[in-house]
Each structure stands twice: as structure tokens, then as C-alpha cells.
Motif scaffolding. Sequence first.
Motif: not given
Length: 217
Positions: A1-13
Amino acid sequence: MEYIVYIEDDAFIDATCLRSLINTLRVLPREYALVSPERGAKLCADFVVSKVMPSNRLYVALTGGSGAYVIRTDVVRELIRLGLGTYSSFIFFHWEDMEFMLKLWFMGFKTVSYELVCYRHVGRTSRNKPVYRRYTEYLGPLIAMVVDMPHTFLVKALPIRFIRDMVKSLIKGEVVLFVRAYLFIIVKLRLLLTHRTFRMRSFKSAALGNIVHNCVK
């Protein structure tokens, strides 16, 4: 795995936006550890947010956005190997993401902000902030400064931060929050200095010098 994605619960992408972030990080040199869809900031004595080195919508900047980001997996492994970890447990809410970015820069990495229209962070634009959020807006930067800043810069930056916070608290009627934040630093100073001593062994002096120089400019 090259990358880790972090997304907060109030972020939309969406998937297209996320793919753009990954593709951006993939073509950048290895010194770039992280890319975020929020505008980054330039480290300065009072932590004023300002864009640096604009190239289209790409900003090479310190303390890049907090709601979502893509980070190289090998960088996270290195943080764990050194015992530095990612988010610091002693910054319990708000500014833990910014302090994480500082840590990356002090290790010699760089972060990138890439502003995209297919991304939204609700908390970023919130106006009615609860009292604990307003309190940590005083406390978070203080902890980050005490733990991460080189002492030659800290002695200059801390008085500026103190005056700025005091004026802000008087204008907004938050003197109690201001006093609480600075008392917290005094009471927990020994703990914070222990973390500081440990980090300075891992941080790169060249990176520290570059960041201080960029701020003084």
C-alpha cells in the motif's frame, strides 16, 4: 500500500477529487509526504495562515488542510519507528492536525495543499464554535510551539503569541479561556518539555533552520 487516506467525519470528498490528490503526490519528489485539498499555511511567530509558492491551485505550505489528506505510507512507518507517532495524545482536540504537519516539516518532509472544488469541510467554516473549541484555539498553538519550536525561535515567537492571544481574548470576551490555556502550559510544562527533548533528537536541524528563515522573511 503506497498511500493512506485520512478523512474527518465532517469532510466530504468525491472519488475524482481523491484521485487528483493521489496523482499529485505520486508525481512529486519523495521529500513531499502529504497532500491536502485545503489551503496550507506558512509557519510564523503568530501562526498566521498565508499561501506560499502558488502554482495554479497547488501550494507548497506548512500546516496543510486538516479535513482530509493523502500521506505516503512509508512516512507513517518512519514516524512510528522513531516513536513520534502521528497525532499527539496531549493535544486532545483542535490543532492536533496542525501539530502533526509541524512534526513532518521538522523531520525534513514537506506538505502540499491542492485546492479543489470537489471537496468540502464543514468544520472549517463553522461560525458558532462551542466553548471547548474556542479554548483549544488558544491552547493548541501554544502546545505546538512549546513542544516543536527550536528554542532560538520560541523565545521570539512566544511573547508575540501571548500579546496576540491577550488582545483577542479581550476583544471577544474570552479572558477566562486565555488564562486557562496559559495556566495549562505552566502546570504541564514538565510533561511538554519531556516530549520536546525526545523530539529534538529526531528533528533535523536543517529543516528547523529553513522554517525559521521562511518565517523571518
